[in-house]
Design an enzyme around this catalytic site. Structure first.
Site, PDB file in Angstrom:
ATOM      1  N   LYS A  91       0.659  -1.197  -0.011  1.00 27.91           N
ATOM      2  CA  LYS A  91      -0.114  -0.011   0.093  1.00 27.91           C
ATOM      3  C   LYS A  91       0.793   1.513  -0.109  1.00 27.91           C
ATOM      4  CE  LYS A  91      -2.484   0.886   3.694  1.00 27.91           C
ATOM      5  NZ  LYS A  91      -2.545   2.094   4.245  1.00 27.91           N
ATOM      6  N   SER A  92       2.267   1.035   0.785  1.00 27.79           N
ATOM      7  CA  SER A  92       2.903   2.385   0.706  1.00 27.79           C
ATOM      8  C   SER A  92       3.359   2.630  -0.539  1.00 27.79           C
ATOM      9  CB  SER A  92       4.027   2.075   2.019  1.00 27.79           C
ATOM     10  OG  SER A  92       3.501   1.942   3.208  1.00 27.79           O
ATOM     11  N   ARG A 135       2.709   5.883  -3.430  1.00 29.41           N
ATOM     12  CA  ARG A 135       3.770   6.754  -3.972  1.00 29.41           C
ATOM     13  C   ARG A 135       3.861   6.569  -5.463  1.00 29.41           C
ATOM     14  NH1 ARG A 135       4.531   5.582   1.140  1.00 29.41           N
ATOM     15  NH2 ARG A 135       5.827   6.907   2.513  1.00 29.41           N
ATOM     16  N   GLY A 175      -4.680   8.607   6.257  1.00 28.86           N
ATOM     17  CA  GLY A 175      -3.799   9.735   6.503  1.00 28.86           C
ATOM     18  C   GLY A 175      -2.573   9.677   5.413  1.00 28.86           C
ATOM     19  N   ARG A 201      -6.509  13.735  13.196  1.00 26.03           N
ATOM     20  CA  ARG A 201      -4.914  13.479  13.437  1.00 26.03           C
ATOM     21  C   ARG A 201      -4.199  14.481  13.207  1.00 26.03           C
ATOM     22  NH1 ARG A 201      -4.797   7.711   9.988  1.00 26.03           N
ATOM     23  NH2 ARG A 201      -2.684   7.774  10.848  1.00 26.03           N
ATOM     24  N   GLN A 247       4.922  11.116   6.959  1.00 27.98           N
ATOM     25  CA  GLN A 247       3.989  11.439   5.639  1.00 27.98           C
ATOM     26  C   GLN A 247       4.251  12.911   5.513  1.00 27.98           C
ATOM     27  OE1 GLN A 247       0.312   9.892   7.338  1.00 27.98           O
ATOM     28  NE2 GLN A 247       0.847   8.075   6.593  1.00 27.98           N
ATOM     29  N   SER A 305      10.499   6.498  11.384  1.00 27.22           N
ATOM     30  CA  SER A 305       9.978   5.811  10.321  1.00 27.22           C
ATOM     31  C   SER A 305      10.746   6.034   9.207  1.00 27.22           C
ATOM     32  CB  SER A 305       8.471   6.062  10.187  1.00 27.22           C
ATOM     33  OG  SER A 305       7.775   5.432  11.110  1.00 27.22           O
ATOM     34  N   ASP A 311       3.226  -0.084  12.350  1.00 30.27           N
ATOM     35  CA  ASP A 311       1.905  -0.765  11.845  1.00 30.27           C
ATOM     36  C   ASP A 311       2.133  -2.182  12.096  1.00 30.27           C
ATOM     37  OD1 ASP A 311       1.205   1.657  10.569  1.00 30.27           O
ATOM     38  OD2 ASP A 311       1.742   1.605   8.663  1.00 30.27           O
ATOM     39  N   LYS A 366      -2.926   6.934  15.349  1.00 28.35           N
ATOM     40  CA  LYS A 366      -3.239   6.122  14.316  1.00 28.35           C
ATOM     41  C   LYS A 366      -4.771   6.241  13.736  1.00 28.35           C
ATOM     42  CE  LYS A 366       0.807   4.940  12.768  1.00 28.35           C
ATOM     43  NZ  LYS A 366       1.450   5.138  11.407  1.00 28.35           N
TER      44      LYS A 366
END
Length: 409
Positions: free
Chosen positions: A21-22, A26, A90, A119, A167, A193, A292, A319
């Site tokens: 997903k990450s 992108r 997010g 958030r 992010q 992260s 995560d 989160k």
């Protein structure tokens, strides 16, 4: 989806994990900024990925979806009042906001669902206001995400916290190469992260965009750059693989296909962490750079003989839900011997979970899947509320779980 009841089971078989997903976020953003057409294959249309596609379409990207392939013609920019619905993602909000501002000469209005509006967004609010740009956040007033921005960030020097969410940094890294001049992002705190920022740098390099990082605090971004179209296949997701890797570690028999062992994904540390769980004595694991995977890794810790401490968990609290509290309360409810000391969790291993209760996923996909994995080692069945929240990241999870022999009704 109604509440589901999960009974003890031994999962057995082979899992081909879904695409990252990450990396998909992108790839879609980079392709939407290209002067030309790109092809992104190997996609899975989770709710989060559909949100990013929708936001990029709102600011002019032409995106055609065919099965697991997206054909994307990048946006040349728009001048309109664009509506950008982020659902509960997010990643979509924070990585796309600077990009939308760069592409749209008009106002971009960001909306969403769930707790997205609550958030943290202070990093961008300060940047936009310091640059004299329009930024209006009425989320607290309306009770859901209600944020409007206008104006592309100018080239310059930006001081950004590195300990809130990577992010924010990724969003700036996507947008600033389009600025009319060179820029620097200076981190005012250590970078948490880092693996996610590495994924952004990898995606930029694949799109022909030049950004350098000194490895500590400074990113150097050349301005007036153009994104180049490319064809890419999204690799397997270590974050999602973690659920079935933990299931295997606690008694199931599962083989995982589709993972890149040389991946830049930070969550591939799950393999190392599960190996370390076999060591004797008291163990300590730091979750600062891999939040995560911590909920499901906690299941393995709870079933390990001896004392296991998880530290660096503060960001679990911001989160989709307060995951630190959710992991503590729900694993306790099913029979884990766990204490909470500040932002640490300390497990004294049990042989199996007791079960026999109804638990809550708190509308959080990772908590729901974590509890389903824990259920495989529960003496009595557990009921998990509204399991449909898994659609946010892994819509096929339940199908895969049942195909492997998971008992659900």
């Amino acid at each position: 989806m109604k509440d589901l009841t999960f009974s003890a089971s031994t999962l057995k078989g082979t899992v081909k994990v879904p695409p990252s997903k990450s990396l998909a976020h992108r790839a879609i953003i980079c392709a939407s900024l290209c002067c030309g057409k790109s092809r992104i294959s190997g996609l899975q249309y989770s709710e989060d990925i559909k949100a990013t596609i929708g936001v990029m379409r709102a600011v002019g990207a032409d995106i055609e979806l065919n099965a697991d392939v997206a054909e994307i013609k990048g946006s040349a920019g728009v001048d309109c009042n664009a509506e950008a619905f982020c659902n509960e993602s997010g990643s979509t909000l924070r990585m796309c906001l600077p990009v939308c501002a760069a592409l749209n000469k008009g106002f971009t209005h960001f909306t969403g669902r769930g707790k997205l509006g609550a958030r943290p967004m202070t990093v961008f609010e300060e940047i936009w206001k310091n640059a004299g740009l329009f930024y209006k956040d009425e989320s607290a007033k309306t009770g859901s995400l209600d944020l409007t921005v206008k104006g592309a960030l100018p080239a310059g020097s930006y001081r950004v916290r590195g300990d809130v969410s990577s992010q924010f940094i990724s969003g700036l890294l996507f947008a600033l190469p389009l600025a009319d001049g060179d820029s620097v992002i200076e981190l005012t705190t250590p970078l948490y992260s880092k693996g996610y920022v590495d994924l952004t740098l990898q995606a930029l390099a694949e799109a022909g965009v030049d950004v350098s990082f000194d490895g500590e605090r400074n990113f150097y971004i050349n301005g007036n750059q153009s994104y180049l179209p490319c064809d890419r296949e999204v690799e397997g997701d270590w974050s999602q693989a973690a659920f079935f890797m933990v299931a295997d570690a606690i008694g199931s028999d599962i083989k995982i296909n589709g993972l890149n062992v040389k991946s830049a994904q930070g969550d591939k540390v799950i393999k190392e962490y599960l190996e370390r769980l076999k060591d004797e004595g008291e163990l300590v694991f730091d979750g600062e750079d891999c939040p995560d995977i911590i909920p499901v890794f906690a299941v393995a810790c709870a079933l390990r003989k001896g004392i296991t401490r998880l530290t660096g968990l503060s960001r679990l609290k911001i989160k989709e839900c307060d995951r630190l509290e959710a992991v503590f309360t729900q694993l306790s409810a099913i029979g884990a011997d766990v204490k909470r000391e500040g932002d640490d969790l300390i497990f004294n291993g049990v042989n199996a979970f007791r079960g026999g209760v109804k638990v809550s996923a708190f509308n959080d996909h990772r908590i729901a899947m974590t509890l389903a994995i824990a259920a495989t080692r529960c003496v009595e069945p557990i009921t998990i509320d509204d399991f449909s929240c898994i659609a946010k990241s892994y819509p096929d999870f339940l199908d895969v779980y049942v195909e492997l022999g998971g008992k659900v009704k």
